[in-house]
Design an enzyme around this catalytic site. Structure first.
Site, PDB file in Angstrom:
ATOM      1  N   SER A  20     -31.817  17.630  51.371  1.00 51.74           N
ATOM      2  CA  SER A  20     -30.872  18.068  50.097  1.00 51.74           C
ATOM      3  C   SER A  20     -30.334  18.259  48.718  1.00 51.74           C
ATOM      4  O   SER A  20     -30.262  18.786  48.172  1.00 51.74           O
ATOM      5  CB  SER A  20     -29.353  18.303  51.359  1.00 51.74           C
ATOM      6  OG  SER A  20     -29.535  16.550  51.492  1.00 51.74           O
ATOM      7  N   ALA A  30     -32.181   8.623  52.589  1.00 44.67           N
ATOM      8  CA  ALA A  30     -31.617   7.154  51.355  1.00 44.67           C
ATOM      9  C   ALA A  30     -30.074   7.568  52.468  1.00 44.67           C
ATOM     10  O   ALA A  30     -29.886   8.494  52.183  1.00 44.67           O
ATOM     11  CB  ALA A  30     -32.050   7.567  50.316  1.00 44.67           C
ATOM     12  N   TYR A  83     -40.399   2.471  46.701  1.00 46.95           N
ATOM     13  CA  TYR A  83     -40.202   2.081  45.233  1.00 46.95           C
ATOM     14  C   TYR A  83     -40.543   0.790  45.209  1.00 46.95           C
ATOM     15  O   TYR A  83     -40.165  -0.403  45.687  1.00 46.95           O
ATOM     16  CB  TYR A  83     -38.736   2.118  44.950  1.00 46.95           C
ATOM     17  CG  TYR A  83     -38.771   2.478  43.192  1.00 46.95           C
ATOM     18  CD1 TYR A  83     -39.298   3.061  42.228  1.00 46.95           C
ATOM     19  CD2 TYR A  83     -37.551   0.594  42.826  1.00 46.95           C
ATOM     20  CE1 TYR A  83     -39.046   1.891  41.126  1.00 46.95           C
ATOM     21  CE2 TYR A  83     -37.336   0.397  41.754  1.00 46.95           C
ATOM     22  CZ  TYR A  83     -37.930   1.131  40.847  1.00 46.95           C
ATOM     23  OH  TYR A  83     -38.148   0.719  39.465  1.00 46.95           O
ATOM     24  N   TYR A 138     -33.965  -5.717  44.078  1.00 43.32           N
ATOM     25  CA  TYR A 138     -34.930  -4.594  44.971  1.00 43.32           C
ATOM     26  C   TYR A 138     -36.078  -5.138  45.562  1.00 43.32           C
ATOM     27  O   TYR A 138     -35.493  -5.124  46.735  1.00 43.32           O
ATOM     28  CB  TYR A 138     -35.399  -3.621  43.983  1.00 43.32           C
ATOM     29  CG  TYR A 138     -35.719  -2.715  44.677  1.00 43.32           C
ATOM     30  CD1 TYR A 138     -34.454  -1.184  44.300  1.00 43.32           C
ATOM     31  CD2 TYR A 138     -36.597  -2.143  45.417  1.00 43.32           C
ATOM     32  CE1 TYR A 138     -34.453   0.176  45.239  1.00 43.32           C
ATOM     33  CE2 TYR A 138     -36.684  -0.849  46.343  1.00 43.32           C
ATOM     34  CZ  TYR A 138     -36.362   0.684  46.297  1.00 43.32           C
ATOM     35  OH  TYR A 138     -36.216   1.628  46.749  1.00 43.32           O
ATOM     36  N   LEU A 170     -34.832   7.001  39.339  1.00 42.13           N
ATOM     37  CA  LEU A 170     -34.581   8.090  38.967  1.00 42.13           C
ATOM     38  C   LEU A 170     -33.041   7.864  39.405  1.00 42.13           C
ATOM     39  O   LEU A 170     -32.138   7.238  40.354  1.00 42.13           O
ATOM     40  CB  LEU A 170     -34.968   9.770  39.332  1.00 42.13           C
ATOM     41  CG  LEU A 170     -36.587  10.273  39.075  1.00 42.13           C
ATOM     42  CD1 LEU A 170     -36.289  11.201  40.033  1.00 42.13           C
ATOM     43  CD2 LEU A 170     -36.040  10.245  37.380  1.00 42.13           C
ATOM     44  N   VAL A 171     -32.516   8.093  37.974  1.00 38.04           N
ATOM     45  CA  VAL A 171     -30.528   9.172  38.949  1.00 38.04           C
ATOM     46  C   VAL A 171     -30.716   9.794  40.205  1.00 38.04           C
ATOM     47  O   VAL A 171     -30.802  11.434  40.077  1.00 38.04           O
ATOM     48  CB  VAL A 171     -29.740   9.544  37.616  1.00 38.04           C
ATOM     49  CG1 VAL A 171     -28.642   9.748  37.910  1.00 38.04           C
ATOM     50  CG2 VAL A 171     -29.725   8.646  36.281  1.00 38.04           C
ATOM     51  N   THR A 172     -30.302   9.343  40.994  1.00 41.51           N
ATOM     52  CA  THR A 172     -29.845   9.973  42.280  1.00 41.51           C
ATOM     53  C   THR A 172     -28.829   9.488  42.674  1.00 41.51           C
ATOM     54  O   THR A 172     -28.239   8.259  42.254  1.00 41.51           O
ATOM     55  CB  THR A 172     -31.322  10.066  43.465  1.00 41.51           C
ATOM     56  OG1 THR A 172     -31.228   8.826  44.088  1.00 41.51           O
ATOM     57  CG2 THR A 172     -32.260  10.625  42.704  1.00 41.51           C
TER      58      THR A 172
HETATM   59  P1  NAI Z   1     -30.517  11.074  48.690  1.00 41.80           P
HETATM   60  O1  NAI Z   1     -29.912  10.246  48.245  1.00 41.80           O
HETATM   61  O2  NAI Z   1     -30.983  11.438  46.262  1.00 41.80           O
HETATM   62  O3  NAI Z   1     -31.365  11.843  49.756  1.00 41.80           O
HETATM   63  C1  NAI Z   1     -31.083  11.581  51.071  1.00 41.80           C
HETATM   64  C2  NAI Z   1     -31.355  12.866  51.828  1.00 41.80           C
HETATM   65  O4  NAI Z   1     -30.900  11.937  52.679  1.00 41.80           O
HETATM   66  C3  NAI Z   1     -30.272  13.592  51.759  1.00 41.80           C
HETATM   67  O5  NAI Z   1     -30.707  15.006  51.654  1.00 41.80           O
HETATM   68  C4  NAI Z   1     -29.297  13.388  52.808  1.00 41.80           C
HETATM   69  O6  NAI Z   1     -28.368  14.172  53.264  1.00 41.80           O
HETATM   70  C5  NAI Z   1     -30.104  12.844  53.613  1.00 41.80           C
HETATM   71  N1  NAI Z   1     -29.795  12.271  54.341  1.00 41.80           N
HETATM   72  C6  NAI Z   1     -28.722  10.354  54.670  1.00 41.80           C
HETATM   73  N2  NAI Z   1     -28.503  10.339  56.263  1.00 41.80           N
HETATM   74  C7  NAI Z   1     -28.978  11.420  56.634  1.00 41.80           C
HETATM   75  C8  NAI Z   1     -29.077  11.557  57.886  1.00 41.80           C
HETATM   76  N3  NAI Z   1     -28.256  10.652  58.752  1.00 41.80           N
HETATM   77  N4  NAI Z   1     -29.050  12.342  58.486  1.00 41.80           N
HETATM   78  C9  NAI Z   1     -29.815  13.766  58.287  1.00 41.80           C
HETATM   79  N5  NAI Z   1     -29.991  13.285  57.056  1.00 41.80           N
HETATM   80  C10 NAI Z   1     -29.443  12.211  55.800  1.00 41.80           C
HETATM   81  O7  NAI Z   1     -31.929   9.929  47.855  1.00 41.80           O
HETATM   82  P2  NAI Z   1     -33.193  10.303  47.218  1.00 41.80           P
HETATM   83  O8  NAI Z   1     -32.675   9.101  45.718  1.00 41.80           O
HETATM   84  O9  NAI Z   1     -33.576  10.957  46.908  1.00 41.80           O
HETATM   85  O10 NAI Z   1     -34.435   8.814  48.221  1.00 41.80           O
HETATM   86  C11 NAI Z   1     -35.352   9.122  49.292  1.00 41.80           C
HETATM   87  C12 NAI Z   1     -36.240   8.718  49.397  1.00 41.80           C
HETATM   88  O11 NAI Z   1     -36.580   8.093  48.439  1.00 41.80           O
HETATM   89  C13 NAI Z   1     -35.559   6.775  49.762  1.00 41.80           C
HETATM   90  O12 NAI Z   1     -36.881   6.713  50.839  1.00 41.80           O
HETATM   91  C14 NAI Z   1     -35.705   6.810  48.437  1.00 41.80           C
HETATM   92  O13 NAI Z   1     -36.062   4.787  48.591  1.00 41.80           O
HETATM   93  C15 NAI Z   1     -36.938   6.974  47.128  1.00 41.80           C
HETATM   94  N6  NAI Z   1     -37.166   6.657  46.877  1.00 41.80           N
HETATM   95  C16 NAI Z   1     -36.105   6.928  45.056  1.00 41.80           C
HETATM   96  C17 NAI Z   1     -35.936   6.820  44.206  1.00 41.80           C
HETATM   97  C18 NAI Z   1     -34.343   6.398  43.299  1.00 41.80           C
HETATM   98  O14 NAI Z   1     -34.871   6.243  41.972  1.00 41.80           O
HETATM   99  N7  NAI Z   1     -33.939   7.276  43.089  1.00 41.80           N
HETATM  100  C19 NAI Z   1     -37.173   5.654  43.726  1.00 41.80           C
HETATM  101  C20 NAI Z   1     -38.569   6.254  44.447  1.00 41.80           C
HETATM  102  C21 NAI Z   1     -38.444   5.889  46.139  1.00 41.80           C
END
Ligand code: NAI
Length: 402
Positions: free
Chosen positions: A50, A141, A225, A235, A274-276
């Protein structure tokens, strides 16, 4: 109703449906503007679909490949007084656009860690994917997890072994200060690995193998990451790094299982910072990201989630020649970790204080992007207009999916 951003620390508790929709449309338009992708992937499951990387993966799968998608996420629907969470509005906009394009999309809003959601998704694969899924992306996440035995674990973002002391920024005020983070306890290290490591990803894959719903040659991906040495204490060598090591070790084990079951593969893609919503919660990282953005923008190499995922598919997923490092990982952080980029980041890091933050970083761009995660400050949206905060996700309210 007129909606204002309500920021508390690193989170915004309100979201704007029209702004979120606009951002989803922008991502879809970006994918449509890129050279057409081609692969045998027809049916895709995205767990964590999402926001952030998972949403971008879903968009590239649908609008780049024309694949059917099932998305799983944990989001909040609007109530009388409170807006929905941004991931809810994003998913509503995504499904609406998929429907208009005649592309199947079905969503499950629930706890991906639970066995109940896993069962529902497997049923949907049997019914709607003619029983087989080609690509499974694990992009969760989460702050906590309750496992199948009912044990609850919390994740923590802390160093291991010794107190970490370095610069950080308050993204909202632009004040640079020093932060001291005390080392994690053993429980916090174990908890973070349980939540963000590979255990639940493995449970998904084992259930999918057991149910015989993996297509021949299926691929599963999870995101990791690494980052530069400067962020290692918080990290890669911190609690989250232990979890990511576990995720990467799990990929090797799952790869063998998928090979055996369907001649499939399981891989980790190491993505760019990235900013998330997830990254905004990590101390020190937002300052690093704001400096990184400026350097990468100046070098013409800046990418957001959608650009990263489009490149991941174009160069690796849809290519016969997936490029892996010596630990069998895809490296989408290749541009971030270029020596010349990191040298400039390190130089700026040494000098940055509140007074020169605007010159040395793109703090303004990062602040805007943070607001945009929640649908605010999006170009072309009239924030004075009245909006209805109740926006349905078509497949969840039971509308027919394509
Ligand atoms: P985000 O916070 O934007 O998205 C997280 C997603 O997980 C959302 O869709 C949320 O609804 C879902 N979620 C959380 N708890 C849940 C649960 N119990 N059941 C079902 N869905 C659940 O996170 P982002 O940043 O996109 O991270 C996704 C992956 O990418 C993670 O593993 C993160 O470590 C990795 N990542 C992120 C980076 C960054 O800079 N943001 C860089 C490299 C990897």
């Amino acid at each position: 109703m007129k909606i204002e951003p309500k920021v508390r620390g690193f989170i915004c508790t309100s979201a704007h449906p029209v702004g979120c929709k606009q951002r989803v449309v922008q991502q879809i338009d970006y994918v449509k503007s890129q050279p057409k992708l081609s692969s045998n992937i027809k049916n895709v499951l995205v767990i964590g679909a999402s926001t952030g990387y998972g949403l971008a993966t879903r968009i590239v799968s649908s609008f780049g490949l024309g694949a059917k998608t099932i998305g799983v996420f944990f989001e909040r629907e609007a109530t009388e007084k409170r807006t929905a969470s941004p991931g809810w509005y994003n998913s509503a906009a995504f499904e609406q656009a998929a429907k208009e394009a005649g592309i199947y999309a079905r969503s499950f809003c629930g706890d991906a860690f639970s066995s109940g959601v896993k069962k529902q998704v497997i049923e949907a694969i049997k019914q709607d994917f003619a029983g087989k899924v080609d690509l499974i992306v694990y992009s969760l996440a989460a702050p906590r997890r309750t496992d199948h035995e009912g044990n609850t674990y919390q994740s923590a973002l802390k160093p291991i072994g010794k107190t970490y002391d370095d610069k950080t920024v308050d993204t909202m005020t632009g004040v640079v200060s020093n932060v001291e983070i005390t080392p994690a306890t053993t429980d916090e290290i174990v908890g973070t690995e349980k939540v963000m490591g590979g255990e639940d990803w493995a449970l998904w894959i084992e259930d999918l193998i057991q149910a015989d719903v993996l297509a021949e040659g299926a691929l599963s991906l999870a995101y990791s990451y690494i980052g530069p040495k400067m962020t290692y204490p918080i990290y890669r060598e911190g609690t989250i790094g232990v979890a990511k090591e576990h995720l990467e070790k799990t990929a090797i084990e799952l790869n063998a299982k998928m090979q055996k079951a369907v001649r499939g593969r399981a891989l980790v893609s190491v993505n760019k910072a990235l900013v998330t919503q997830a990254s905004s919660a990590i101390p020190v990282v937002p300052l690093y990201i704001s400096i990184l953005y400026k350097v990468m923008e100046e070098e013409g190499m800046q990418e957001g989630c959608i650009e990263q995922m489009q490149r991941l598919f174009a160069e690796n997923i849809c290519s016969a020649d997936t490029k892996l490092d010596d630990k069998q990982r895809i490296r989408m952080d290749d541009w971030e970790l270029k020596a010349e980029v990191q040298k400039e980041v390190a130089d700026a890091w040494g000098k940055v204080v509140t007074e020169n933050l605007e010159q040395l970083s793109d703090i303004e761009g990062c602040r805007k992007e943070f607001y945009q995660l929640f649908g605010f400050q999006v170009d072309g949206v009239d924030y004075n207009a009245d909006v209805d905060i109740n926006v349905p996700i078509p497949s969840i309210v039971g509308e027919e999916v394509c």
